[in-house]
Design a protein around this motif. Sequence first.
Motif, PDB file in Angstrom:
ATOM      1  N   GLY A  33     -17.691 -16.129  -5.227  1.00  0.00           N
ATOM      2  CA  GLY A  33     -17.489 -17.565  -5.719  1.00  0.00           C
ATOM      3  C   GLY A  33     -16.923 -18.459  -4.278  1.00  0.00           C
ATOM      4  N   GLU A  34     -16.230 -19.577  -4.843  1.00  0.00           N
ATOM      5  CA  GLU A  34     -15.950 -20.442  -3.791  1.00  0.00           C
ATOM      6  C   GLU A  34     -14.225 -20.473  -3.861  1.00  0.00           C
ATOM      7  N   PRO A  35     -13.660 -20.108  -3.027  1.00  0.00           N
ATOM      8  CA  PRO A  35     -12.145 -19.802  -2.870  1.00  0.00           C
ATOM      9  C   PRO A  35     -11.547 -21.158  -2.897  1.00  0.00           C
ATOM     10  N   MET A  36     -12.183 -22.362  -2.231  1.00  0.00           N
ATOM     11  CA  MET A  36     -11.462 -23.478  -2.278  1.00  0.00           C
ATOM     12  C   MET A  36     -11.693 -24.152  -3.343  1.00  0.00           C
ATOM     13  N   LEU A  37     -12.151 -23.663  -4.545  1.00  0.00           N
ATOM     14  CA  LEU A  37     -12.043 -24.474  -5.755  1.00  0.00           C
ATOM     15  C   LEU A  37     -10.758 -24.057  -6.236  1.00  0.00           C
ATOM     16  N   HIS A  38      -9.795 -23.431  -5.757  1.00  0.00           N
ATOM     17  CA  HIS A  38      -8.625 -23.140  -6.103  1.00  0.00           C
ATOM     18  C   HIS A  38      -7.712 -23.332  -4.846  1.00  0.00           C
TER      19      HIS A  38
ATOM     20  N   LEU B 194     -11.566 -10.842  -3.550  1.00  0.00           N
ATOM     21  CA  LEU B 194     -12.459 -11.725  -4.281  1.00  0.00           C
ATOM     22  C   LEU B 194     -11.568 -12.750  -5.130  1.00  0.00           C
ATOM     23  N   VAL B 195     -11.375 -14.141  -4.685  1.00  0.00           N
ATOM     24  CA  VAL B 195     -10.138 -14.815  -5.374  1.00  0.00           C
ATOM     25  C   VAL B 195     -10.622 -15.578  -6.722  1.00  0.00           C
ATOM     26  N   THR B 196     -12.030 -15.678  -6.745  1.00  0.00           N
ATOM     27  CA  THR B 196     -12.704 -16.380  -7.717  1.00  0.00           C
ATOM     28  C   THR B 196     -14.183 -16.263  -7.959  1.00  0.00           C
ATOM     29  N   GLU B 197     -14.804 -16.186  -9.167  1.00  0.00           N
ATOM     30  CA  GLU B 197     -16.142 -16.119  -9.066  1.00  0.00           C
ATOM     31  C   GLU B 197     -16.875 -17.442  -9.389  1.00  0.00           C
ATOM     32  N   GLN B 198     -15.991 -18.370  -9.523  1.00  0.00           N
ATOM     33  CA  GLN B 198     -16.507 -19.760  -9.984  1.00  0.00           C
ATOM     34  C   GLN B 198     -16.969 -20.233  -8.518  1.00  0.00           C
ATOM     35  N   CYS B 199     -18.089 -20.945  -8.698  1.00  0.00           N
ATOM     36  CA  CYS B 199     -18.817 -21.760  -7.513  1.00  0.00           C
ATOM     37  C   CYS B 199     -19.467 -23.164  -7.781  1.00  0.00           C
ATOM     38  N   ASP B 200     -19.463 -24.248  -7.118  1.00  0.00           N
ATOM     39  CA  ASP B 200     -20.034 -25.519  -7.444  1.00  0.00           C
ATOM     40  C   ASP B 200     -21.494 -25.491  -6.784  1.00  0.00           C
TER      41      ASP B 200
ATOM     42  N   PHE C  71      -3.892 -14.451  -7.438  1.00  0.00           N
ATOM     43  CA  PHE C  71      -3.208 -14.555  -6.053  1.00  0.00           C
ATOM     44  C   PHE C  71      -2.012 -14.027  -5.896  1.00  0.00           C
ATOM     45  N   ASP C  72      -1.315 -13.910  -6.855  1.00  0.00           N
ATOM     46  CA  ASP C  72       0.265 -13.110  -6.888  1.00  0.00           C
ATOM     47  C   ASP C  72      -0.052 -11.696  -6.541  1.00  0.00           C
ATOM     48  N   PRO C  73      -0.752 -10.926  -7.086  1.00  0.00           N
ATOM     49  CA  PRO C  73      -1.313  -9.587  -6.759  1.00  0.00           C
ATOM     50  C   PRO C  73      -1.783  -9.602  -5.527  1.00  0.00           C
ATOM     51  N   PHE C  74      -2.561 -10.584  -5.131  1.00  0.00           N
ATOM     52  CA  PHE C  74      -3.190 -10.256  -3.860  1.00  0.00           C
ATOM     53  C   PHE C  74      -2.039 -10.580  -2.590  1.00  0.00           C
ATOM     54  N   TYR C  75      -1.082 -11.504  -3.018  1.00  0.00           N
ATOM     55  CA  TYR C  75       0.120 -11.653  -1.955  1.00  0.00           C
ATOM     56  C   TYR C  75       0.905 -10.425  -2.018  1.00  0.00           C
TER      57      TYR C  75
END
Length: 360
Positions: free
Chosen positions: A134-139, A89-95, A113-117
């Motif tokens: 959320g929306e991963p592509m916001l980042h 789950l890379v972010t909980e933000q979404c548009d 992202f670094d721990p996920f890597y």
Amino acid sequence: MIPLRVAIDPFPISVPLVIRLQNDGPSEEGTAGVIHRGQGFVEYDVCGLSLTVRTPDPDALDGDVVLILPGQRSLHRLIRNGSPHNTFLVTEQCDQKCVMCSQPPKAHHVDLFDPFYEAALLGPYGTTIGISGGEPMLHKERLFDFLLRVQERRPDIEFHILTNGQHFDKNDEPILQRLDRARILWGIPCYSASPETHDDIVVKAGAFETLERNLALLGKNGHRIELRTVILNANVNGLADLSLYVTTHHPHISFWAIMQLEPIGYGRQNWGREFFDSSQNFDPIAAGVDIANIRGLETVLYNFPLCTVPEPYRRFCANSISDWKQKYLPTCSDCSAINRCTGFFEWYPEERGFSSVGAL
Ligand code: SF4
């Protein structure tokens, strides 16, 4: 329900820690071996420090890649050994604010992202990792960088990335060309062929128009797309039109996932208004599936218990509910189809759900 977080005793770290837990063998870089088992707990050696995990079933953690955040009293099971349902789950933000969203957006973002890597590098050979929000592509700069770094070190790993398809643009084409298209599947929702209906469902004006453009952009760059449509009272009668639209305008779509509603988040809030009881009336879904089938678009039904689907359409059903949130009802124990059936979400409200469920 399979726990994705497990209690730990306080552990002295100041930065996120990613390790693989293992029952056997000495600890080596990136791994933590068991040093002691007790009643309801197990101790691991983490670079000379003792990590105590409170669990009645330590064997269930063997081979898991876990994340521990500073100050937290639990670990996160990022990659469960042997499970096909692992998601970062890379972010909980979404548009968007989709009426069926299972993970309603939050304003705050923590970049992991670094721990996920690190976790991806420790994952088993050939694993598939879901990327979600959320929306991963916001980042997207961070996401693209993560994908490129992982594919360089672990070209065996596959990604299933859920995105609302709103944030691609022409400037992304060089990176889209560098990504390993054979190992990435973009899961992108489209709820209706009517722009107004789609925009209403995602609660964003102009979303359909942007989505159309970006489906074409991904197709032009050779990326694979799983189109995802949750059926709702708001869109179910337009499923045949959507099927016609997709097969006419987006023939590069790899396959189409038609999904039943998940009763959590906004999906739970809006359940009474939007749940469509397909055990009573499957006709609009059948119409969409039939058109897609005739026109050569592979179609899969997600989250439909087999006994709620007419027999000729059961072959389209997938066992899709993630293992950690899947349950069966008492009637299922007598069912010959239980091993093929997706069952129900852990939070499925039986008294407000399908009116017709019964052992096959
Ligand atoms: S009775 Fe249960 S296991 Fe059998 S098809 Fe229905 S939901 Fe699936």
